[in-house]
Enzyme design. Sequence first.
Site, PDB file in Angstrom:
ATOM      1  N   GLY A 199     -12.501  16.741 -19.495  1.00 44.15           N
ATOM      2  CA  GLY A 199     -13.542  16.117 -18.687  1.00 44.15           C
ATOM      3  C   GLY A 199     -14.213  14.963 -19.405  1.00 44.15           C
ATOM      4  N   PRO A 224     -18.920   9.673 -12.696  1.00 47.71           N
ATOM      5  CG  PRO A 224     -20.064  10.836 -11.017  1.00 47.71           C
ATOM      6  CD  PRO A 224     -19.616  10.955 -12.437  1.00 47.71           C
ATOM      7  CB  SER A 239     -12.843   1.128 -17.887  1.00 48.70           C
ATOM      8  OG  SER A 239     -11.733   1.182 -17.008  1.00 48.70           O
ATOM      9  NE  ARG A 254      19.523   0.005   8.411  1.00 48.61           N
ATOM     10  CZ  ARG A 254      19.316   0.348   9.681  1.00 48.61           C
ATOM     11  NH1 ARG A 254      19.935   1.408  10.182  1.00 48.61           N
ATOM     12  NH2 ARG A 254      18.490  -0.350  10.436  1.00 48.61           N
ATOM     13  N   GLY A 258      13.024  -0.720   4.677  1.00 52.36           N
ATOM     14  CA  GLY A 258      12.476  -1.229   5.934  1.00 52.36           C
ATOM     15  C   GLY A 258      11.544  -0.229   6.579  1.00 52.36           C
ATOM     16  N   GLY A 259      11.676  -0.068   7.886  1.00 46.75           N
ATOM     17  CA  GLY A 259      10.802   0.855   8.607  1.00 46.75           C
ATOM     18  C   GLY A 259      10.910   2.277   8.116  1.00 46.75           C
ATOM     19  CD  GLU A 302      -3.496  10.072 -19.964  1.00 49.35           C
ATOM     20  OE1 GLU A 302      -3.354   9.784 -21.151  1.00 49.35           O
ATOM     21  OE2 GLU A 302      -2.991  11.076 -19.430  1.00 49.35           O
ATOM     22  CB  SER A 336      -3.276  -2.924 -15.617  1.00 50.63           C
ATOM     23  OG  SER A 336      -2.248  -2.080 -15.127  1.00 50.63           O
TER      24      SER A 336
END
Length: 379
Positions: free
Chosen positions: A124, A128, A132, A266, A337-338, A361, A364
Amino acid sequence: MDFAPSPEHEAFRKVVREFAEAEIAPHAADWDRDHHFPVETVRKMGDLGLFGLPFPVEYGGAGSGLLTLSIAIEEIARVDASMAITLEAAVGLGANPIFRFGTDEQKQRWLPDLVAGRALAGFGLTEPEAGSDAGATRTRAELSDGEWVINGEKSFITNSGTPITSLVTVTARTGPGEISAIIVPSGTPGFVADPPYRKMGWRASDTRGLHFEDCRVPEENLLGERGRGFRQFLSILDDGRVAIAAMSVGIAQGCLEQAVAYARERQAFGRPIGANQGTAFRCADMAVAVDAARLLTYRAAWLHDAGRPFHQEAAIAKLHASEIAVDASRHATQIFGGYGFVDETPVSRFYRDAKALEIGEGTSEIQRLIIARGLGLPL
């Protein structure tokens, strides 16, 4: 210089891949849909020895290195990110702090079950108002009559409320300018794990907010030195960044394999879509990115196992691998695609799962900050 996996590593990869394809892949979509944490599958991962890979035999571990753990995480992530992050967090953030900083008594009490996968532990740190900027911790712990009295809250804590969670290590202010780490066993009065978040991705992993209200634990539950909790956390993050990089490689590899298979089968305009340069070159670029990310990850893990500095290399691997995983999931979805936009295909899940890799963790942005400082820039 040779940081390539050995034949033993590759044999181990085969074992983990077979396990992942048999025990995880067939159920991953259902777990994701239902936000279900599969306790029995986690226990099977423990039976396979995955939670004990980097820990000594005296605690039930395998005495392997970070490279071996990275291969395991990579192979699990290739089929399911939720189980991969469960393993990564359980080892790197749950058991590792106790192994690294715990007393002999703490190790003997907690590590055997954690190493065997019979129990999980959380760490932990995030709050809130402290992500970072983890040094902005507001949770407090005061020493009173031989007990730490903890008050505060934590956010986004993995493995913190499962049926087999045995403890959470929390960072708390124990004095002016002083942050310490304290072990809080599950079920301690005053410690409440909120219901699990309804997340965009990693839906089968356990992630919760935590609340502490006059939560009392013995003074001897201090983990490591008083006032060193934040520094201890920073020292284990490099291991975790390599592991997240490995997880990213696994997701990207899964995306690549799915995209290539679909591009072969496909049909459009009378031929496979993989016969079109637009699709074929997209797959080729993915392959290059995955190979580069894997090499960066294995280099960082190899440096760790060789006892050499790897702080910069861990940040580079985590940054590159997480970002190419996001790219790979986007490219795979585009190729599908879809069909890539519906839950029946794994790439839809990979697309949602990949984004968290650029956040957890160390974002970027934090990785770029570390790398730039490593270059000697005045940040």
